[in-house]
Design a protein around this motif. Structure first.
Motif, PDB file in Angstrom:
ATOM      1  N   ASP A 153      -2.936  48.073  15.286  1.00 57.55           N
ATOM      2  CA  ASP A 153      -4.060  48.974  15.752  1.00 57.55           C
ATOM      3  C   ASP A 153      -4.918  49.547  14.501  1.00 57.55           C
ATOM      4  O   ASP A 153      -4.332  49.809  13.467  1.00 57.55           O
ATOM      5  N   GLU A 154      -6.257  49.964  14.849  1.00 54.12           N
ATOM      6  CA  GLU A 154      -7.042  50.575  14.037  1.00 54.12           C
ATOM      7  C   GLU A 154      -7.622  51.914  14.705  1.00 54.12           C
ATOM      8  O   GLU A 154      -7.602  51.836  15.674  1.00 54.12           O
ATOM      9  N   VAL A 155      -8.085  52.794  13.835  1.00 52.51           N
ATOM     10  CA  VAL A 155      -8.509  54.039  14.275  1.00 52.51           C
ATOM     11  C   VAL A 155     -10.079  53.460  15.139  1.00 52.51           C
ATOM     12  O   VAL A 155     -10.587  52.666  14.758  1.00 52.51           O
ATOM     13  N   ALA A 156     -10.143  54.246  16.193  1.00 55.70           N
ATOM     14  CA  ALA A 156     -11.333  53.830  17.218  1.00 55.70           C
ATOM     15  C   ALA A 156     -11.846  54.975  18.074  1.00 55.70           C
ATOM     16  O   ALA A 156     -11.451  56.129  17.522  1.00 55.70           O
ATOM     17  N   PHE A 157     -12.279  54.727  18.941  1.00 57.85           N
ATOM     18  CA  PHE A 157     -12.774  55.841  20.056  1.00 57.85           C
ATOM     19  C   PHE A 157     -12.773  55.075  21.415  1.00 57.85           C
ATOM     20  O   PHE A 157     -12.544  54.185  21.481  1.00 57.85           O
ATOM     21  N   MET A 158     -13.002  55.982  22.211  1.00 57.09           N
ATOM     22  CA  MET A 158     -12.922  55.740  23.748  1.00 57.09           C
ATOM     23  C   MET A 158     -14.070  56.614  24.386  1.00 57.09           C
ATOM     24  O   MET A 158     -14.354  57.568  24.095  1.00 57.09           O
ATOM     25  N   VAL A 159     -14.636  55.927  25.288  1.00 56.00           N
ATOM     26  CA  VAL A 159     -15.756  56.211  25.943  1.00 56.00           C
ATOM     27  C   VAL A 159     -15.309  57.749  26.893  1.00 56.00           C
ATOM     28  O   VAL A 159     -14.319  57.247  27.748  1.00 56.00           O
ATOM     29  N   SER A 160     -15.676  58.622  26.626  1.00 55.97           N
ATOM     30  CA  SER A 160     -15.058  59.782  27.383  1.00 55.97           C
ATOM     31  C   SER A 160     -16.091  60.411  28.394  1.00 55.97           C
ATOM     32  O   SER A 160     -15.706  61.162  29.475  1.00 55.97           O
ATOM     33  N   HIS A 161     -17.479  60.135  28.494  1.00 58.04           N
ATOM     34  CA  HIS A 161     -18.301  60.601  29.205  1.00 58.04           C
ATOM     35  C   HIS A 161     -19.699  59.671  29.247  1.00 58.04           C
ATOM     36  O   HIS A 161     -20.162  59.240  27.978  1.00 58.04           O
ATOM     37  N   ILE A 162     -20.472  59.559  30.162  1.00 54.81           N
ATOM     38  CA  ILE A 162     -21.713  58.782  30.009  1.00 54.81           C
ATOM     39  C   ILE A 162     -22.791  59.895  30.634  1.00 54.81           C
ATOM     40  O   ILE A 162     -22.739  60.375  31.590  1.00 54.81           O
ATOM     41  N   THR A 163     -23.493  60.271  29.525  1.00 50.49           N
ATOM     42  CA  THR A 163     -24.585  61.429  30.009  1.00 50.49           C
ATOM     43  C   THR A 163     -25.735  60.724  30.969  1.00 50.49           C
ATOM     44  O   THR A 163     -25.720  59.430  31.288  1.00 50.49           O
ATOM     45  N   LYS A 164     -26.434  61.505  31.639  1.00 54.81           N
ATOM     46  CA  LYS A 164     -27.548  61.209  32.554  1.00 54.81           C
ATOM     47  C   LYS A 164     -28.469  60.349  31.936  1.00 54.81           C
ATOM     48  O   LYS A 164     -29.098  59.678  32.663  1.00 54.81           O
ATOM     49  N   ASP A 165     -28.767  60.594  30.610  1.00 59.97           N
ATOM     50  CA  ASP A 165     -29.677  59.813  29.842  1.00 59.97           C
ATOM     51  C   ASP A 165     -28.937  58.384  29.362  1.00 59.97           C
ATOM     52  O   ASP A 165     -29.617  57.848  28.521  1.00 59.97           O
TER      53      ASP A 165
END
Length: 377
Positions: free
Chosen positions: A65-77
């Motif tokens: 595995d590698e350091v990464a991110f996860m989508v936590s929220h999608i803004t209205k824009d």
């Protein structure tokens, strides 16, 4: 590129966020199957190949595995907020290309924040919090982002092509932490096909190291090794601004042998054997003390009744960012050292290592490795 460089390119460019390692897992499986038909995986996705049928069980494990991110929220824009997967420093996150691995395919994005022109003087002096940043995928609304295929929970990975630098021994790429360990494990397997060894070797990689050494625990429980080597990267100390206390290792000076980190102190007899083996075969090495981190060895060495474990790493610049640099010689010397160790780890040697007395590789206090600079031989 030669075949080894092509393997490095494929390993480093393949996505493998913690918990989403399926792509790199499949790549590792395919490579392992080139060397052995005996492939073992735990229920989280850690994977090893078995070579040999008898003798002590020796585990060699990088982490995929590698350091990464996860989508936590999608803004209205249509912008995406991020949950870090692993340790990130805000300074290295901004204005970088990323890929969102969505159900409809990979989407290119760029990390952003408020422009510095509108920040106060004090705000400019601080490291921005990642929870104030976002990923711009070119969507104009939440609905459009969702139409692209993005969902909360999707992983986000850095983008950085593999490249051989003008000094061809220096190799730039994404996720050397820890595709370096994956590469070393695979190359040890390749070399062992031409060598006799008095043991059963399990070589491969774990999952979810960056979020708590989780795959190391399940893999160690699956294999129940007698001896283990965690294959990883360490912080190179050969860049401007680093002092001796912060780090003295340098690229090209040999593998890092872990003497201390926050998760493990290595078994003394195994540590001494590794040092003596490196000296005997004139393999350069460096000593690594890491007071601010840990490796898979932290979980492996406490499995079952305890597993004598050693960390063998390569120095890397700029880890836990979108890009890092390693030295090809360090990879090669790590492979050589591990092959030589495997060749001598028979039942008798393993039992001696496990003994309470300091039987193997005694390092004398006078002129010991602890009293000298790291050996560059």
């Amino acid at each position: 590129m030669d075949n080894d460089l092509l393997l490095m390119k494929e390993l480093t460019e393949t996505a493998g966020p913690p918990g989403f390692e399926v792509r790199i897992h499949n790549l590792m499986r395919g490579q392992i199957e080139r060397h052995t038909a005996h492939v073992i995986s735990d229920n989280l996705g850690s994977i090893v190949g078995r070579m040999g049928e008898q003798g002590p069980k020796i585990l060699l494990a990088g982490h995929m595995d590698e350091v990464a991110f996860m989508v936590s929220h999608i803004t209205k824009d249509g912008f995406l907020r991020m949950q870090p997967l692993g340790g990130w420093w805000g300074h290295v996150v901004l204005a970088q290309r990323v890929k969102v691995l969505s159900r409809k395919g990979d989407l290119t994005g760029v990390t952003g924040s408020k422009a510095p022109h509108v920040l106060s003087i004090q705000e400019r002096k601080n490291v921005l919090d990642i929870d104030t940043m976002f990923v711009d995928i070119g969507a104009s609304s939440r609905e459009e982002a969702e139409a692209f295929g993005v969902e909360v929970g999707d992983p986000i990975v850095p983008v950085c092509p593999f490249e051989v630098l003008p000094n061809p021994r220096l190799l730039l790429g994404k996720a050397w932490d820890n595709r370096a360990g994956c590469y070393v494990a695979l190359k040890v397997m390749e070399r062992l096909r031409q060598e006799d060894h008095p043991n059963t070797v399990y070589a491969g990689a774990t999952v979810q190291e960056e979020v708590g050494l989780r795959g190391a625990q399940t893999l160690a429980n699956t294999i129940a090794p007698d001896i283990a080597f965690a294959l990883d990267v360490g912080v190179a100390g050969d860049t401007p601004g680093m002092n001796q206390k912060e780090g003295h290792s340098r690229l090209g000076a040999g593998p890092l042998l872990g003497f201390y980190d926050t998760s493990m102190i290595p078994h003394l007899n195994l540590r001494d054997l590794v040092i003596e083996t490196a000296r005997k075969h004139r393999i350069p090495y460096q000593i690594d003390l890491m007071p601010g981190g840990g490796t898979d060895a932290g979980k492996i060495h406490t499995a079952n009744r305890g597993v004598p474990t050693m960390v063998v790493s390569v120095a890397a610049r700029y880890i836990h960012s979108h890009v890092s640099i390693v030295h090809r010689d360090d990879l090669e010397h790590s492979i050589r050292l591990l092959v030589e160790l495997i060749k001598i780890l028979d039942h008798s040697m393993v039992e001696r290592i496990k003994g309470l007395e300091r039987h193997v590789g005694t390092v004398k206090a006078q002129g010991s490795i602890m009293e000298r600079e790291p050996s560059y031989v």
